[in-house]
Design an enzyme around this catalytic site. Structure first.
Site, short mmCIF file in Angstrom:
data_model
loop_
_atom_site.label_atom_id
_atom_site.label_comp_id
_atom_site.label_asym_id
_atom_site.label_seq_id
_atom_site.Cartn_x
_atom_site.Cartn_y
_atom_site.Cartn_z
N TYR A 196 -1.92 0.58 10.56
CA TYR A 196 -2.17 -0.19 9.34
C TYR A 196 -0.93 -0.19 8.45
O TYR A 196 -0.48 -1.25 7.98
CB TYR A 196 -3.37 0.41 8.59
CG TYR A 196 -3.49 -0.06 7.15
CD1 TYR A 196 -3.82 -1.37 6.85
CD2 TYR A 196 -3.26 0.82 6.09
CE1 TYR A 196 -3.93 -1.80 5.53
CE2 TYR A 196 -3.37 0.41 4.78
CZ TYR A 196 -3.70 -0.90 4.49
OH TYR A 196 -3.80 -1.33 3.19
N THR A 206 0.80 -1.21 0.00
CA THR A 206 0.00 0.00 0.00
C THR A 206 0.85 1.27 0.00
O THR A 206 1.98 1.27 0.51
CB THR A 206 -0.90 0.00 1.26
OG1 THR A 206 -1.33 1.33 1.53
CG2 THR A 206 -0.17 -0.48 2.50
P1 NAD Z 1 -11.13 -6.23 1.34
O1 NAD Z 1 -11.37 -6.13 2.81
O2 NAD Z 1 -12.26 -5.96 0.44
O3 NAD Z 1 -10.52 -7.67 1.00
C1 NAD Z 1 -9.67 -8.38 1.87
C2 NAD Z 1 -10.19 -9.81 2.00
O4 NAD Z 1 -9.25 -10.56 2.78
C3 NAD Z 1 -11.56 -9.92 2.69
O5 NAD Z 1 -12.49 -10.56 1.85
C4 NAD Z 1 -11.27 -10.76 3.96
O6 NAD Z 1 -12.32 -11.64 4.30
C5 NAD Z 1 -10.00 -11.50 3.55
N1 NAD Z 1 -9.17 -11.90 4.70
C6 NAD Z 1 -8.66 -11.10 5.67
N2 NAD Z 1 -7.94 -11.84 6.53
C7 NAD Z 1 -7.99 -13.12 6.10
C8 NAD Z 1 -7.43 -14.34 6.59
N3 NAD Z 1 -6.72 -14.40 7.73
N4 NAD Z 1 -7.67 -15.49 5.88
C9 NAD Z 1 -8.41 -15.45 4.75
N5 NAD Z 1 -8.99 -14.33 4.26
C10 NAD Z 1 -8.76 -13.17 4.93
O7 NAD Z 1 -9.89 -5.25 1.02
P2 NAD Z 1 -9.37 -4.62 -0.35
O8 NAD Z 1 -9.66 -3.17 -0.32
O9 NAD Z 1 -9.81 -5.47 -1.49
O10 NAD Z 1 -7.79 -4.79 -0.16
C11 NAD Z 1 -7.12 -5.96 -0.62
C12 NAD Z 1 -5.63 -5.83 -0.29
O11 NAD Z 1 -5.07 -4.69 -0.93
C13 NAD Z 1 -5.33 -5.66 1.20
O12 NAD Z 1 -4.19 -6.42 1.51
C14 NAD Z 1 -5.04 -4.17 1.35
O13 NAD Z 1 -4.15 -3.91 2.42
C15 NAD Z 1 -4.43 -3.84 0.00
N6 NAD Z 1 -4.63 -2.45 -0.42
C16 NAD Z 1 -5.90 -1.98 -0.68
C17 NAD Z 1 -6.06 -0.66 -1.11
C18 NAD Z 1 -7.41 -0.07 -1.43
O14 NAD Z 1 -7.47 1.12 -1.77
N7 NAD Z 1 -8.50 -0.84 -1.36
C19 NAD Z 1 -4.94 0.16 -1.28
C20 NAD Z 1 -3.69 -0.35 -0.97
C21 NAD Z 1 -3.54 -1.67 -0.57
C1 UGA Z 2 -7.15 3.69 1.12
C2 UGA Z 2 -7.50 2.26 1.62
O1 UGA Z 2 -8.59 2.29 2.51
C3 UGA Z 2 -6.35 1.59 2.31
O2 UGA Z 2 -6.67 0.23 2.50
C4 UGA Z 2 -5.16 1.71 1.43
O3 UGA Z 2 -4.09 1.03 1.92
C5 UGA Z 2 -4.86 3.16 1.16
O4 UGA Z 2 -5.96 3.68 0.42
C6 UGA Z 2 -3.62 3.36 0.38
O5 UGA Z 2 -3.63 3.87 -0.72
O6 UGA Z 2 -2.56 3.03 0.91
P1 UGA Z 2 -7.46 6.13 2.02
O7 UGA Z 2 -6.49 6.85 1.14
O8 UGA Z 2 -7.71 6.66 3.38
O9 UGA Z 2 -7.05 4.59 2.22
O10 UGA Z 2 -8.79 6.01 1.16
P2 UGA Z 2 -10.28 6.56 1.37
O11 UGA Z 2 -10.97 5.87 2.48
O12 UGA Z 2 -10.92 6.47 0.04
O13 UGA Z 2 -10.08 8.09 1.80
C7 UGA Z 2 -9.62 9.07 0.90
C8 UGA Z 2 -9.63 10.43 1.60
O14 UGA Z 2 -10.98 10.77 1.92
C9 UGA Z 2 -8.85 10.48 2.91
O15 UGA Z 2 -8.08 11.63 2.93
C10 UGA Z 2 -9.92 10.57 3.98
O16 UGA Z 2 -9.54 11.37 5.09
C11 UGA Z 2 -11.06 11.22 3.26
N1 UGA Z 2 -12.38 10.84 3.82
C12 UGA Z 2 -12.75 9.54 3.86
C13 UGA Z 2 -13.24 11.83 4.29
O17 UGA Z 2 -12.90 13.03 4.29
N2 UGA Z 2 -14.46 11.45 4.74
C14 UGA Z 2 -14.88 10.15 4.78
O18 UGA Z 2 -16.03 9.87 5.20
C15 UGA Z 2 -13.99 9.16 4.31
#
Ligand code: NAD
Ligand code: UGA
Length: 316
Positions: free
Chosen positions: A150, A127
């Site tokens: 995190y 991330t």
């Molecule tokens: P998500 O919560 O939708 O998906 C994560 C999944 O992992 C869930 O379905 C959960 O049930 C499963 N899980 C968690 N712990 C587990 C375990 N011990 N065994 C089996 N399954 C397990 O999250 P997401 O937004 O799809 O993120 C996926 C990955 O990408 C994460 O590792 C997150 O840190 C990373 N990531 C996400 C974002 C973002 O913007 N969404 C950004 C940067 C990194």
């Molecule tokens: C997201 C994901 O949730 C993380 O899992 C991931 O690792 C991370 O991106 C990443 O890029 O590393 P975040 O950037 O906080 O985290 O994403 P959003 O939840 O979409 O928030 C974006 C911005 O909106 C943040 O600055 C947050 O403060 C703001 N926000 C969010 C608000 O102002 N109000 C809200 O209700 C929610």
């Protein structure tokens, strides 16, 4: 090619599985424990619904902390490790325990499994949160200084990958995603919250002054990059940023959503959330060179796709 995707019922994991299955030579095993969180279990089941009908997809509902590897890892060629507990703002206090278990212990356990049953590639979902506060475009050589528990848990996962790569030759690739959005986005994330609140005429909460910016990455662009890592050569040992086509501030995003809906929303300003960087901005030149990656979806188009998904699935 047999590919294991952990976190297959999640937002990014389910989209990735669908993309991988477009490649006819790939067989995909999706593993997920369907851990209840801000994403309800029914939404995770919904994420899996198309996949479960696919003949080259197998789903295993198991926890990475408990599963025995001999039934799973032999014959797996590539592991995509996306399972984990995401979310910056919820990683404080006692909740950090779940981050330790599912982001650190589960990663270490999976790496131990791959030590026993070697794979050709181990791709770890990291991330932008590992970087902390930076100015300007950030490349992969930047010092990692996470601001949130995190970020610390995900950076520890990266370090574990490198330790096992060094000692056991596990062929690790680290991908750092930047704020992913689009259909199936988690309900705790900004766009999902903004869209559901405007739909229900509820005020939107803004953390800080709303001028913080994010490198928003459309989920289909993100999975294009992730999927490319399966076949890409010369990427073992690399850490690669996956950013989006467009950066914007939170207030700019809200005004875009207001324009799409043709109505104004009440804004409620709260204090800045703990552990968040002011700006994120990915230098994606490495992804362009190594993965042939080029994000194509602009914010307005991506936002409309997320709005449509939320409107089409009101019960989730
Ligand atoms: P998500 O919560 O939708 O998906 C994560 C999944 O992992 C869930 O379905 C959960 O049930 C499963 N899980 C968690 N712990 C587990 C375990 N011990 N065994 C089996 N399954 C397990 O999250 P997401 O937004 O799809 O993120 C996926 C990955 O990408 C994460 O590792 C997150 O840190 C990373 N990531 C996400 C974002 C973002 O913007 N969404 C950004 C940067 C990194
Ligand atoms: C997201 C994901 O949730 C993380 O899992 C991931 O690792 C991370 O991106 C990443 O890029 O590393 P975040 O950037 O906080 O985290 O994403 P959003 O939840 O979409 O928030 C974006 C911005 O909106 C943040 O600055 C947050 O403060 C703001 N926000 C969010 C608000 O102002 N109000 C809200 O209700 C929610």
């Amino acid at each position: 090619m047999k590919i294991l995707v952990t976190g297959a019922a999640g937002f990014i994991g389910s989209t990735l599985c669908e993309r991988l299955l477009q490649e006819e030579s790939y067989e995909v095993i999706g593993l997920d424990a369907l851990i209840p969180s801000s994403t309800p279990v029914r939404a995770r089941e919904h994420n899996l619904s198309q996949l479960l009908r696919h003949p080259r997809f197998t789903f295993i509902r198991q926890d990475l902390l408990k599963i025995s590897w001999e039934s799973l890892l032999p014959n797996v060629d590539i592991v995509y490790h996306l399972a984990g507990i995401p979310g910056v703002r919820s990683s404080w206090g006692d909740d950090f325990k779940t981050y330790i278990m599912n982001n650190i212990e589960a990663t270490q356990r999976l790496l131990e499994g791959c030590r026993q049953y070697p794979v050709k590639k181990f791709i770890y979902a990291s991330t932008s949160s590992v970087y902390g506060e930076k100015t300007g475009q950030v490349n992969e050589a930047a010092i990692t200084e996470p601001l949130s528990p995190y970020g610390v848990s995900k950076l520890t996962g990266e370090h574990l990958c490198k330790v096992y790569a060094h000692n056991d030759n596990i062929p690790v690739v680290i991908l750092r995603f930047f704020t992913v959005y689009g259909p199936r986005q988690r309900p705790d994330m900004a766009f999902h919250r903004f869209i559901t609140h405007i739909l229900h005429n509820k005020p939107i909460t803004i953390y800080g002054d709303g001028h913080q910016t994010r490198d928003f990455t459309y989920v289909e662009d993100c999975v294009t990059a992730i999927a490319a890592a399966a076949a890409a050569e010369g990427i073992i040992g690399e850490t690669i940023n996956i950013g989006g086509k467009e950066r914007a501030s939170v207030l700019e995003c809200i005004s875009m959503i207001e324009d799409i809906f043709g109505k104004k929303v009440e804004l409620r300003y709260m204090g800045k959330a703990f552990g968040e960087p002011r700006h994120t901005w990915a230098d994606i030149s490495k992804a362009q060179t190594l993965l042939g990656y080029e994000p194509t979806t602009d914010l307005c188009k991506g936002m409309k796709a997320e709005i449509l998904d939320i409107c089409n699935n009101p019960s989730l």
